[in-house]
Each structure stands twice: as C-alpha cells, then as structure tokens.
Design an enzyme around this catalytic site. Structure first.
Site, PDB file in Angstrom:
ATOM      1  N   LYS A  34     -90.433  28.318  42.303  1.00  0.00           N
ATOM      2  CA  LYS A  34     -90.345  29.139  40.934  1.00  0.00           C
ATOM      3  C   LYS A  34     -90.330  28.119  39.820  1.00  0.00           C
ATOM      4  O   LYS A  34     -89.604  28.405  38.836  1.00  0.00           O
ATOM      5  CB  LYS A  34     -88.932  29.894  41.163  1.00  0.00           C
ATOM      6  CG  LYS A  34     -88.993  30.693  42.506  1.00  0.00           C
ATOM      7  CD  LYS A  34     -87.656  31.646  42.658  1.00  0.00           C
ATOM      8  CE  LYS A  34     -87.503  32.442  43.559  1.00  0.00           C
ATOM      9  NZ  LYS A  34     -88.878  32.933  43.906  1.00  0.00           N
ATOM     10  N   CYS A  35     -91.276  27.029  40.046  1.00  0.00           N
ATOM     11  CA  CYS A  35     -91.519  26.365  38.690  1.00  0.00           C
ATOM     12  C   CYS A  35     -92.730  26.578  37.944  1.00  0.00           C
ATOM     13  O   CYS A  35     -93.599  27.054  38.429  1.00  0.00           O
ATOM     14  CB  CYS A  35     -91.448  25.052  39.286  1.00  0.00           C
ATOM     15  SG  CYS A  35     -91.880  23.500  38.040  1.00  0.00           S
ATOM     16  N   GLY A  36     -92.715  26.335  36.590  1.00  0.00           N
ATOM     17  CA  GLY A  36     -94.143  26.475  35.787  1.00  0.00           C
ATOM     18  C   GLY A  36     -95.276  25.545  36.456  1.00  0.00           C
ATOM     19  O   GLY A  36     -96.335  26.227  36.285  1.00  0.00           O
TER      20      GLY A  36
END
Length: 162
Positions: A34-36
């Site tokens: 759930k990271c850029g």
C-alpha cells in the site's frame, strides 16, 4: 560472510537458506502493498521474466515499518502480489529492516552498503540491494530508483559470467 550465510522465513513460516540462490545475481527489495512505490512490483516482475533464465532472481521482503503500508498477513501479501502483479519471484514473510528487531540479513546489507551520507538505515519501502553471483553486495538503490533503470547493472553482472 555473504548473503548466502543467512536464513529467512518464507510466507508460510518455514525457514529457507539463501544459499539456495548461490551463483545467481539477486535483487533484494523491501516491499509494501500500500505504498506509492508499490507499482514497482510490475517492473520487478519484468526483470524477473527478462533475466531469470540467465541466473537472476528478485527476492522480496515485505515490511510494515514505513507508514504501516504493509498491514496484511503473509497470506494476504502473497495473494496481492500474485493477483495484482502476477509475481513469480519469492515474496518472503514480513520482516523489520530497521531497529533492534531488524532481520540479520538487512543488518548485514545496510552495514555492507550504507545509504546517503553513510546512513545505514533504510529510508522507505522499495530500497533495493543488488548482489552478485558470489553473494557480495554490489550496489544499493533508493526507493525511487525504478526497476527498469537497474536492468543494465543486472545485465553487466550476468554478462560477466555467461
């Protein structure tokens, strides 16, 4: 000492020795779902497909230390990687990469190849470590370094021994 001297937990909790990857070029990456930078999974898979038959593999180590961006269970992480990015490289069990509870592999990687200003800490998800066929760390890449920009370095290492 080399990366081959370490044992890591698979997503199902079993231990596996990194000696199993001896003789291969390895890209070790701390990952998060759930990271850029999560779309880098696509590029990592492309590297895996492009170079795997020539003795290369990506080894992913999910980590929840940066903004709690890997909150899932090991099984949820496996499902996400397979369903979203069709990942075929190993995605191990969650680890810490910084602090007292950091996995010994990451303590070793950070000491061997410090980051900017000789900082040993990992700054964010998707920090990458390129390892040669002898288990020696060749280079550390920042999270924003895209997988495709590492392809030439991988090619150079593989080309030395092919």
């Amino acid at each position: 000492m080399s990366v081959y001297d370490f044992t890591v937990a698979t997503a199902d909790g079993n231990e596996t020795a990194l000696r199993a990857y001896q003789g291969q070029v390895i890209l070790i990456v701390n990952t998060a779902s759930k990271c850029g930078f999560t779309p880098q999974y696509k590029g990592l898979q492309e590297l895996q497909v492009r170079f795997s038959e020539r003795g290369f593999t990506v080894l992913a180590f999910p980590c929840n230390q940066f903004g709690h961006q890997e909150p899932g269970t090991n099984q949820e992480i496996q499902d996400f990687c397979k369903l979203t990015y069709d990942v075929t490289f190993p995605v191990f069990g969650k680890v810490d990469v910084n602090g007292d509870e950091a996995h010994p592999l990451f303590k070793y990687l950070k000491r061997a190849v410090p980051g900017i200003l000789n900082s040993e800490s990992i700054k964010w998800n998707f920090t990458k470590f390129l390892v040669d066929q002898n288990g020696e760390i060749v280079k550390r890449y920042a999270p924003q370094t895209t997988p495709d920009s590492i392809a030439d370095d991988i090619e150079n290492l593989i080309g030395i021994h092919s």
